[in-house]
Motif scaffolding. Structure first.
Motif, PDB file in Angstrom:
ATOM      1  N   GLY C 222       0.929  -1.438   0.070  1.00  0.00           N
ATOM      2  CA  GLY C 222      -0.251   0.210   0.040  1.00  0.00           C
ATOM      3  C   GLY C 222       0.475   1.295  -0.229  1.00  0.00           C
ATOM      4  N   ILE C 223       1.406   0.933   0.904  1.00  0.00           N
ATOM      5  CA  ILE C 223       3.013   2.289   0.801  1.00  0.00           C
ATOM      6  C   ILE C 223       3.393   2.770  -0.381  1.00  0.00           C
ATOM      7  CG2 ILE C 223       5.257   2.566   1.783  1.00  0.00           C
ATOM      8  CD1 ILE C 223       4.313   1.784   4.811  1.00  0.00           C
ATOM      9  N   ALA C 224       4.168   1.371  -1.479  1.00  0.00           N
ATOM     10  CA  ALA C 224       4.377   1.656  -2.516  1.00  0.00           C
ATOM     11  C   ALA C 224       3.530   1.901  -3.275  1.00  0.00           C
ATOM     12  CB  ALA C 224       5.044   0.323  -2.750  1.00  0.00           C
ATOM     13  N   LEU C 225       1.775   1.759  -3.043  1.00  0.00           N
ATOM     14  CA  LEU C 225       1.159   2.616  -3.657  1.00  0.00           C
ATOM     15  C   LEU C 225       1.356   4.150  -4.219  1.00  0.00           C
ATOM     16  CD1 LEU C 225      -1.108   1.250  -6.238  1.00  0.00           C
ATOM     17  CD2 LEU C 225      -3.269   1.145  -4.745  1.00  0.00           C
ATOM     18  N   VAL C 226       1.094   4.330  -2.905  1.00  0.00           N
ATOM     19  CA  VAL C 226       0.354   5.226  -2.009  1.00  0.00           C
ATOM     20  C   VAL C 226       1.345   6.486  -3.096  1.00  0.00           C
ATOM     21  CG1 VAL C 226       1.266   5.922   0.358  1.00  0.00           C
ATOM     22  CG2 VAL C 226      -0.681   7.196  -0.963  1.00  0.00           C
ATOM     23  N   CYS C 227       2.640   5.862  -2.779  1.00  0.00           N
ATOM     24  CA  CYS C 227       3.951   6.865  -3.256  1.00  0.00           C
ATOM     25  C   CYS C 227       3.820   6.843  -4.448  1.00  0.00           C
ATOM     26  CB  CYS C 227       5.433   6.025  -2.847  1.00  0.00           C
ATOM     27  SG  CYS C 227       5.935   5.925  -1.087  1.00  0.00           S
ATOM     28  N   GLY C 228       3.977   5.644  -5.146  1.00  0.00           N
ATOM     29  CA  GLY C 228       3.462   5.596  -6.853  1.00  0.00           C
ATOM     30  C   GLY C 228       2.213   6.949  -7.342  1.00  0.00           C
ATOM     31  N   ILE C 229       1.184   6.487  -6.388  1.00  0.00           N
ATOM     32  CA  ILE C 229       0.330   7.546  -7.104  1.00  0.00           C
ATOM     33  C   ILE C 229       0.854   8.942  -6.391  1.00  0.00           C
ATOM     34  CG2 ILE C 229      -1.932   8.583  -5.808  1.00  0.00           C
ATOM     35  CD1 ILE C 229      -2.941   5.595  -5.174  1.00  0.00           C
ATOM     36  N   ILE C 230       1.668   9.509  -5.500  1.00  0.00           N
ATOM     37  CA  ILE C 230       1.763  11.073  -5.013  1.00  0.00           C
ATOM     38  C   ILE C 230       2.701  11.149  -6.198  1.00  0.00           C
ATOM     39  CG2 ILE C 230       3.848  12.351  -3.653  1.00  0.00           C
ATOM     40  CD1 ILE C 230       1.642  10.641  -1.601  1.00  0.00           C
ATOM     41  N   LEU C 231       3.750  10.395  -6.287  1.00  0.00           N
ATOM     42  CA  LEU C 231       4.252  11.157  -7.601  1.00  0.00           C
ATOM     43  C   LEU C 231       3.510  10.833  -9.214  1.00  0.00           C
ATOM     44  CD1 LEU C 231       7.558   8.540  -6.686  1.00  0.00           C
ATOM     45  CD2 LEU C 231       7.262  10.373  -6.925  1.00  0.00           C
ATOM     46  N   ILE C 232       3.268  10.129  -9.131  1.00  0.00           N
ATOM     47  CA  ILE C 232       1.878  10.658 -10.301  1.00  0.00           C
ATOM     48  C   ILE C 232       1.320  11.452 -10.485  1.00  0.00           C
ATOM     49  CG2 ILE C 232      -0.105   9.434 -11.911  1.00  0.00           C
ATOM     50  CD1 ILE C 232       0.245   7.309 -11.450  1.00  0.00           C
ATOM     51  N   GLU C 233       0.360  12.301  -9.068  1.00  0.00           N
ATOM     52  CA  GLU C 233       0.419  13.450  -9.568  1.00  0.00           C
ATOM     53  C   GLU C 233       1.655  14.288  -9.476  1.00  0.00           C
ATOM     54  OE1 GLU C 233      -2.902  14.105  -6.779  1.00  0.00           O
ATOM     55  OE2 GLU C 233      -3.803  11.950  -6.891  1.00  0.00           O
ATOM     56  N   MET C 234       2.727  14.135  -9.081  1.00  0.00           N
ATOM     57  CA  MET C 234       3.551  15.486  -9.032  1.00  0.00           C
ATOM     58  C   MET C 234       4.170  15.456 -10.223  1.00  0.00           C
ATOM     59  SD  MET C 234       5.146  14.927  -5.258  1.00  0.00           S
ATOM     60  CE  MET C 234       6.516  15.230  -5.754  1.00  0.00           C
ATOM     61  N   MET C 235       4.434  14.806 -11.107  1.00  0.00           N
ATOM     62  CA  MET C 235       4.537  14.013 -12.354  1.00  0.00           C
ATOM     63  C   MET C 235       4.093  14.259 -13.552  1.00  0.00           C
ATOM     64  SD  MET C 235       7.928  11.441 -11.466  1.00  0.00           S
ATOM     65  CE  MET C 235       9.005  11.492 -11.257  1.00  0.00           C
ATOM     66  N   TYR C 236       2.554  13.915 -13.377  1.00  0.00           N
ATOM     67  CA  TYR C 236       1.876  13.539 -14.473  1.00  0.00           C
ATOM     68  C   TYR C 236       0.787  14.895 -14.450  1.00  0.00           C
ATOM     69  CZ  TYR C 236       4.487  10.013 -15.943  1.00  0.00           C
ATOM     70  OH  TYR C 236       5.719   9.060 -16.050  1.00  0.00           O
ATOM     71  N   ASN C 237       0.546  15.027 -13.101  1.00  0.00           N
ATOM     72  CA  ASN C 237      -0.371  16.172 -13.159  1.00  0.00           C
ATOM     73  C   ASN C 237      -2.241  15.681 -13.836  1.00  0.00           C
ATOM     74  OD1 ASN C 237      -1.037  19.093 -11.820  1.00  0.00           O
ATOM     75  ND2 ASN C 237      -1.212  19.828 -14.329  1.00  0.00           N
ATOM     76  N   THR C 238      -1.838  14.964 -12.905  1.00  0.00           N
ATOM     77  CA  THR C 238      -3.061  14.454 -13.135  1.00  0.00           C
ATOM     78  C   THR C 238      -3.842  12.204 -12.117  1.00  0.00           C
ATOM     79  OG1 THR C 238      -5.082  12.959 -14.713  1.00  0.00           O
ATOM     80  CG2 THR C 238      -2.666  12.629 -15.179  1.00  0.00           C
ATOM     81  N   ARG C 239      -5.108  12.384 -11.754  1.00  0.00           N
ATOM     82  CA  ARG C 239      -4.956  11.509 -10.259  1.00  0.00           C
ATOM     83  C   ARG C 239      -6.314  10.183 -11.768  1.00  0.00           C
ATOM     84  NH1 ARG C 239      -9.642  12.811  -7.647  1.00  0.00           N
ATOM     85  NH2 ARG C 239     -10.621  14.588  -8.321  1.00  0.00           N
ATOM     86  N   PHE C 240      -6.647  10.582 -13.020  1.00  0.00           N
ATOM     87  CA  PHE C 240      -6.779   9.418 -13.470  1.00  0.00           C
ATOM     88  C   PHE C 240      -5.906   8.585 -14.227  1.00  0.00           C
ATOM     89  CE2 PHE C 240      -9.549  13.264 -12.328  1.00  0.00           C
ATOM     90  CZ  PHE C 240     -10.723  12.713 -11.835  1.00  0.00           C
ATOM     91  N   LEU C 241      -6.093   7.208 -14.363  1.00  0.00           N
ATOM     92  CA  LEU C 241      -5.815   6.741 -15.174  1.00  0.00           C
ATOM     93  C   LEU C 241      -5.490   6.579 -16.553  1.00  0.00           C
ATOM     94  CD1 LEU C 241      -5.814   2.955 -13.847  1.00  0.00           C
ATOM     95  CD2 LEU C 241      -3.645   3.640 -13.480  1.00  0.00           C
ATOM     96  N   SER C 242      -7.151   7.008 -17.159  1.00  0.00           N
ATOM     97  CA  SER C 242      -7.034   6.917 -18.357  1.00  0.00           C
ATOM     98  C   SER C 242      -6.764   8.166 -18.695  1.00  0.00           C
ATOM     99  CB  SER C 242      -8.606   7.048 -18.716  1.00  0.00           C
ATOM    100  OG  SER C 242      -9.247   8.323 -17.802  1.00  0.00           O
ATOM    101  N   LEU C 244      -3.645   9.815 -18.052  1.00  0.00           N
ATOM    102  CA  LEU C 244      -2.328   8.983 -18.494  1.00  0.00           C
ATOM    103  C   LEU C 244      -1.659   8.945 -19.638  1.00  0.00           C
ATOM    104  CD1 LEU C 244      -1.278   7.202 -14.827  1.00  0.00           C
ATOM    105  CD2 LEU C 244      -0.550   9.413 -16.112  1.00  0.00           C
ATOM    106  N   PHE C 245      -2.260   8.313 -20.168  1.00  0.00           N
ATOM    107  CA  PHE C 245      -1.915   8.189 -21.665  1.00  0.00           C
ATOM    108  C   PHE C 245      -1.276   9.432 -23.025  1.00  0.00           C
ATOM    109  CE2 PHE C 245      -4.130   4.221 -20.593  1.00  0.00           C
ATOM    110  CZ  PHE C 245      -3.404   3.246 -21.356  1.00  0.00           C
ATOM    111  N   THR C 246      -2.271  10.112 -22.122  1.00  0.00           N
ATOM    112  CA  THR C 246      -1.726  11.883 -22.775  1.00  0.00           C
ATOM    113  C   THR C 246      -1.447  12.051 -22.258  1.00  0.00           C
ATOM    114  OG1 THR C 246      -4.228  12.239 -22.149  1.00  0.00           O
ATOM    115  CG2 THR C 246      -3.187  10.898 -24.814  1.00  0.00           C
ATOM    116  N   ALA C 247      -0.809  12.528 -20.855  1.00  0.00           N
ATOM    117  CA  ALA C 247      -0.438  13.281 -19.681  1.00  0.00           C
ATOM    118  C   ALA C 247       0.562  13.574 -20.842  1.00  0.00           C
ATOM    119  CB  ALA C 247      -0.622  12.903 -18.219  1.00  0.00           C
ATOM    120  N   GLN C 248       1.296  14.842 -19.766  1.00  0.00           N
ATOM    121  CA  GLN C 248       3.428  15.203 -20.095  1.00  0.00           C
ATOM    122  C   GLN C 248       3.544  15.568 -18.900  1.00  0.00           C
ATOM    123  OE1 GLN C 248       2.023  16.644 -22.993  1.00  0.00           O
ATOM    124  NE2 GLN C 248       4.459  15.970 -23.462  1.00  0.00           N
ATOM    125  N   ALA C 249       4.553  14.778 -19.307  1.00  0.00           N
ATOM    126  CA  ALA C 249       5.109  14.026 -17.778  1.00  0.00           C
ATOM    127  C   ALA C 249       6.419  14.941 -17.768  1.00  0.00           C
ATOM    128  CB  ALA C 249       6.501  13.195 -18.088  1.00  0.00           C
TER     129      ALA C 249
END
Ligand code: SF4
Lengths: 155, 297, 636
Positions: C222-242, C244-249
């Motif tokens: 769970g910790i690994a997942l939440v870290c992943g989510i935090i990083l995704i929100e920081m890097m890709y600026n979105t919280r939706f899986l779908s 992410l395909f078009t997100a700008q990193a």
């Protein structure tokens, strides 16, 4: 002679059982498979498994302990089957005659088809006995088939 | 008018005829094997047609049965071996063929396990260990074949259009062929790796409990196996029939000689030898085709 | 039909029925609630299949007043972690305490400080992958529910058992439809809680221990997942899986010391989370420990819920890894998966406890699936999805069979199962079908392995492809070993052995029969399944020529027809079954050197060579090392 009967004569698979003799004849049986006598010319194969065997070679006067074993082995052999008593002691008791602790001779335990006398037997004699047994195989099968027909007719 | 180079003859008629002839060829080979072995030991030996006498005799014997399950698996074993031989002859996918051949082993093992006899139990266990030993090597060899021909289809071995494919497999995969030779004794159940059917120790292993015609069926399956294994090796030189048959004959003679000059090994010795030598051969061969660039991605 | 309605049918209705069954008195009433729930769930999943892909946005629930779902979920999320804290405190399990506190902190950080993608978006996505997953969860889950009616009769804690089971199914369905990552995280932790409670069902010493172990390992994930989510929100600026395909990193300022390739770091974290959930190699001990739970729970964990969540996650992030250029990460995932596949199969070989064998084989097949997601080509992902489905059917079936066998003979040891076919023919035959379906062609697992083999052959780097193929070959052979030994044991009867028929419990046997039929049907429908239900992201391109040609599966290198081989297989076994007659007169005992004694046979497990105590010593450190390499591969 049908093909199967021919093959039966050409392919005797043998199980070799020692039931408490002096092992003299056991060695002579093994000698049959060596290059000098080469019983495999006749298709003889030593299987060590009654379920695959056609011919049972029995050495020794059948000790009381071995009585049950030899009957079990005999019952597990599929028909048609031939039992050969190898050596004087398997045939008549031989030098063990009158001794306690054995059955006297093989034919008191299972039906014997061929007796090979000699103490110990010569390999040539063993091969001779085997070849005699081959004819009995087909005869036996014919008898079994006839009996089957009869019992069917009766039913 | 159908001529001899008509594709129908080579695609359908020839494999079909071979499939029917396969057990006869396999049986004859086993007969030759016995004769040669006898001659090597300075004996006269049984006639070459002896294996057929044996099978025919078995069909004339009484059945002594333990239970139904193991008979079912014996027949399934025969049918699977026939099926994989057929697939091989009709040029199916090599990977699927290998797995089907493995399935026949699984059936044999299940047959051995499904009777409560210590001999077939131990035999099946050993059979599995043998499968554990040869199957990875076989699959890796198949993978190498695929690297060279660019496909798992056997037909690809015959397609000489691309330059990389004009050579017979033998020239690009000589060591893989040696690896096949290495596992040959396991597949043909011969010394030094005849561990599962070690009839001096454990009766006849998984086939101990069979009698009569079912033993005959298992023997026929064995005839097919011999044919299958040798035909598989024949794939390494399909360009020329003479060389191809020579290759098969060589493999066969090799197995006979090895059978006669070696004694049976223990399971762990077998696993160690086959894995180490086999993997080494395959890796060196892989390196060779990678360096020379004779592989297709 | 309305997507929202279907969604609530699959997610909320099981929870509702769970609560009903908890509240109603008496086993009979509970039973009806469970049956009804199973029915509704199966119908709903089929309706979802019929309805096809759809995107849904759920922002608020209207019950008198409008409640924002997001807020509710976040509140529940914190509540969940407090529950974990409570259990950690109660069991004096400091690992759990520490990890739960850490997770609380991370979650709070995520909610309060990370501002990525606050705008509303699609919250639930029903696409082909989630439809397939929903079918697995709902259909197999329902059958397991039915089965547990028979299995749990007379159990003390049966009300809470049914409640948790049904909540579990609903939660799992929500997890696979969720598109919003924070929601997904909540459902993810929900499965952790449910599995934790189910493992400690018996409340005795071993089960509490096992559940605590499962809990801390999953909290780690769970910790690994939440870290992943935090990083995704920081890097890709979105919280939706779908999205992410078009997100700008973009690399956020706080992390600018990392190399540019670290843009895939969040996926590495998510992969680790997935590994824990799927109990891959360094984390395998929680799943084997979970065997203390009642058998339906094991069936649920192994086939339709828990462990599938992990590989589901891997399949979800695989295209993203490809898009953002994580080739090395994929390779490491391949190796971690392959490593688990091969060595867990080897470990299973030394076991005599049937449930442990199944547990190890589950891990090994999950490893195979993970490996396919690592190979990450069109063919490989198809193989992963196919394996997921086929494995769920077969493994669910086998666990249920073991449960029933345990009821009959009172033991889970496969040495005790010798000749079971005389005692309980139906269950034994079904078990053997299940076992064969896991090892032999042409059944589903073989189709999956074939695809995996083909995809490993296309793997761009020949060296890695060889490693992958090495793992596949040895893993498969080891599986054949232990499965065929077990199947043979079940079939080994004495001549003319008969026994009084075991009692029948149809609640337990009908699911078995349905699942056994499911094995055959799933193979027969393979080609349809591949054409209709596998729709991969565009990044994979298309298999040249298509995978399915008529009834034939065809890759670039070869092909075969599953249906044809299925028919051949059935014919091969049916011919002898129908033809062979065993007359009573020809029955004979086995050859035992004429002594007429029944030998005791068994053994051949090689404990001294490959037992758990021997191998795990080395395997666990290697597993941890591989995880370290996973992060190194991303960062360097
Ligand atoms: S017949 Fe004579 S030589 Fe042969 S076993 Fe008997 S005692 Fe020994």
């Amino acid at each position: 002679m049908s093909l199967i009967e021919l093959s039966r004569k050409k392919s005797p698979w043998v199980i070799h059982v020692g039931t408490g003799g002096c092992n003299g004849c056991d060695l002579e049986i093994l000698a049959c498979l060596t290059p000098r006598f080469d019983a495999s010319r006749f298709g003889v194969m030593s299987t060590g498994n009654p379920k695959h065997a056609d011919i049972m070679l029995v050495v020794g006067p059948v000790t009381l302990k071995y009585k049950e074993i030899i009957t079990n082995l005999y019952n597990q052999m599929p028909d048609p089957k031939v039992v050969i008593a190898v050596g004087t002691c398997a045939s008549t008791g031989g030098i063990y005659q009158g001794c306690y602790g054995h059955c006297g001779s093989l034919d008191k335990v299972v039906p014997v088809d061929v007796y090979i006398p000699g103490c110990n037997v010569r390999p040539e004699a063993v091969i001779d006995g085997l070849v005699l047994g081959l004819d009995i195989l087909n005869e036996k099968e014919r008898k079994i088939l006839e009996e089957k027909k009869k019992s069917k007719g009766a039913a | 008018m159908i001529t001899l180079d008509d594709p129908i003859i080579w695609k359908i008629a020839f494999p079909a005829v071979m499939l029917i002839l396969a057990p006869i060829i396999g049986g004859l080979l086993i007969g030759i094997d016995r004769k040669l072995t006898a001659r090597l030991q300075n004996r006269a030996g049984p006639p070459i047609v002896q294996p057929f006498y044996d099978v025919l005799k078995l069909f004339g014997k009484e059945d002594k049965i333990v239970n139904k399950t193991y008979l079912v698996f014996a027949v399934a074993y025969l049918l699977t071996v026939v099926l994989s031989t057929g697939l091989l002859l009709f040029h199916y996918d090599l990977l699927v063929i290998t797995f089907m051949f493995g399935l026949s082993f699984i059936f044999l093992v299940l047959a051995g396990y499904s009777v409560r006899s210590q001999f077939s139990y131990v035999g099946s266990n050993r059979e599995l260990l043998q499968m554990l030993t040869y199957e990875p090597i076989l699959l890796l060899v198949v993978f190498l074949d695929r690297l060279v021909t660019g496909s798992f289809q056997i037909d690809a071995i015959w397609s000489f259009t691309e330059p990389a494919k004009t050579e017979p497999l033998l020239y690009t995969l000589p060591l893989a062929l040696l690896a096949l030779f290495l596992i040959l004794p396991i597949q043909l159940r011969k010394s030094p790796y005849d561990i599962a059917e070690a009839h001096q120790e454990i009766a006849q292993g998984p086939v101990t409990e069979y009698t009569g015609k079912f033993l005959g069926l298992v023997t026929i399956a064995h005839f097919y196996e011999v044919f299958f294994v040798l035909w598989f090796i024949g794939l390494y030189f399909v360009q020329n029939w003479a060389v191809r048959i020579g290759l098969m004959a060589l493999a066969f003679l090799f197995s006979i000689v090895i059978d006669n000059v070696t004694a049976r090994l223990r399971v762990d010795q077998m696993i160690r030898q086959v894995y180490i030598i086999g993997l080494l051969l395959i890796i060196v061969n892989l390196a060779y085709i990678l360096i020379t660039g004779k592989w297709i991605a | 039909m309305d997507g929202l309605l279907l969604l609530s049918l699959t997610v909320l209705v099981p929870v509702l029925f769970g609560i009903i069954s908890y509240l109603v008195p008496g086993y009979n009433l509970k039973k009806y609630a469970v049956i009804l729930c199973a029915l509704v769930l199966s119908v709903a999943s089929l309706l979802i299949l019929y309805n096809g892909p759809q995107n849904l946005t759920v922002e608020s629930i209207n019950i008198g007043m409008s409640l924002p779902v997001s807020t509710i979920i976040i509140a529940l999320d914190f509540l969940l972690l407090l529950v974990f804290l409570y259990f950690g405190y109660k069991d004096r399990e400091y690992k759990v305490l520490g990890l739960a506190v850490l997770q609380l902190a991370l979650l709070a950080y995520l909610e309060l400080f990370v501002a990525g993608g606050e705008e509303a978006g699609i919250t639930f996505v029903i696409d082909d992958l989630s439809i397939v997953m929903c079918l697995i969860v709902s259909l197999i889950g329902s059958l397991i529910l039915l089965y547990s009616i028979g299995y749990m009769k007379g159990d003390k804690n049966v009300s809470s058992f049914f409640l948790i089971m049904m909540v579990f199914l609903g939660d799992m369905n929500a997890l696979i439809f969720a598109n919003d990552l924070t929601w997904l995280f909540f459902f993810w932790e929900g499965t952790t809680l449910c599995s934790f409670l189910l493992i400690r069902h018996y409340r005795d010493e071993p089960s509490i221990k096992a559940s605590d172990r499962a809990l801390w390992m999953n909290l780690l994930g769970g910790i690994a997942l939440v870290c992943g989510i935090i990083l995704i929100e920081m890097m890709y600026n979105t919280r939706f899986l779908s999205e992410l395909f078009t997100a700008q990193a973009t690399m956020p300022g706080a992390l600018s010391f990392l190399p540019a390739a670290a843009i895939i770091l969040p996926f590495a974290f998510m992969a680790v989370g997935a590994f824990t959930k799927s109990a891959l190699m360094p984390f395998n001990s929680w799943l084997t420990g979970a065997m203390v739970a009642p058998t339906p729970v094991s069936a649920l964990l192994h086939s339709s819920t828990m462990v599938n969540a992990g590989v589901y996650m891997l399949i979800r992030i695989a295209p993203l890894i490809l898009i953002f250029g994580g080739g090395l990460l994929s390779t490491v995932i391949t190796i971690v998966g392959g490593f688990s596949f091969m060595f867990c199969a080897l470990l299973a070989l030394s076991q005599t406890d049937s449930k442990r064998i199944l547990a190890y084989s589950t891990i090994s097949y999950l490893g195979l699936i993970a490996m396919c997601t690592g190979i990450n080509t069109w063919l490989a992902i198809t193989a992963a999805v196919a394996l997921l489905v086929f494995h769920a059917v077969s493994k669910g079936l086998l666990f249920l069979c073991v449960g029933e066998i345990t009821h009959i003979i009172g033991s889970r040891d496969i040495e005790q199962m010798q000749g079971l076919i005389a005692k309980a023919p139906l269950v034994t035959v079904i078990t053997v079908i299940g076992l064969i379906s896991l090892m032999a062609p042409p059944f589903g697992i073989f189709v999956g392995k074939w695809l995996a083999f083909q995809s490993a052959s296309t793997f761009t780097q020949i060296g890695w492809s060889l490693v992958a193929i090495f793992f596949i070959i040895f893993g498969s052979i080891f599986s054949v070993f232990y499965y065929s030994r077990w199947a043979g044991k079940l079939l080994a009867t004495k001549p003319a052995e008969t026994a009084p028929p075991a009692h029948h419990d149809w609640y337990m046997e009908i699911p078995l029969i349905i699942l056994a039929a499911g094995i055959f049907v799933s193979v027969a429908l393979t080609t349809i399944f591949f054409t209709q239900l596998i729709d991969l992201p565009d990044i994979y391109g298309q298999e040249p020529g298509g995978l399915v040609v008529g009834e034939v599966l065809r890759s670039a290198f070869g092909g075969f027809s599953p249906l044809m081989f299925l028919i051949l297989f059935i014919v091969i076994l049916l011919i002898p079954i129908l033809i062979i007659r065993v007359p009573k007169t020809s029955l004979t005992p086995t050859y035992s050197c004429g002594t007429g004694k029944e030998p005791d046979i068994g053994g051949g497990y090689f404990e001294t060579l490959i037992g758990e105590s021997k191998l795990l010593k080395y395997l666990n450190p290697i597993g941890i090392l591989l995880l370290a390499i996973l992060f190194l591969a991303v960062l360097l």
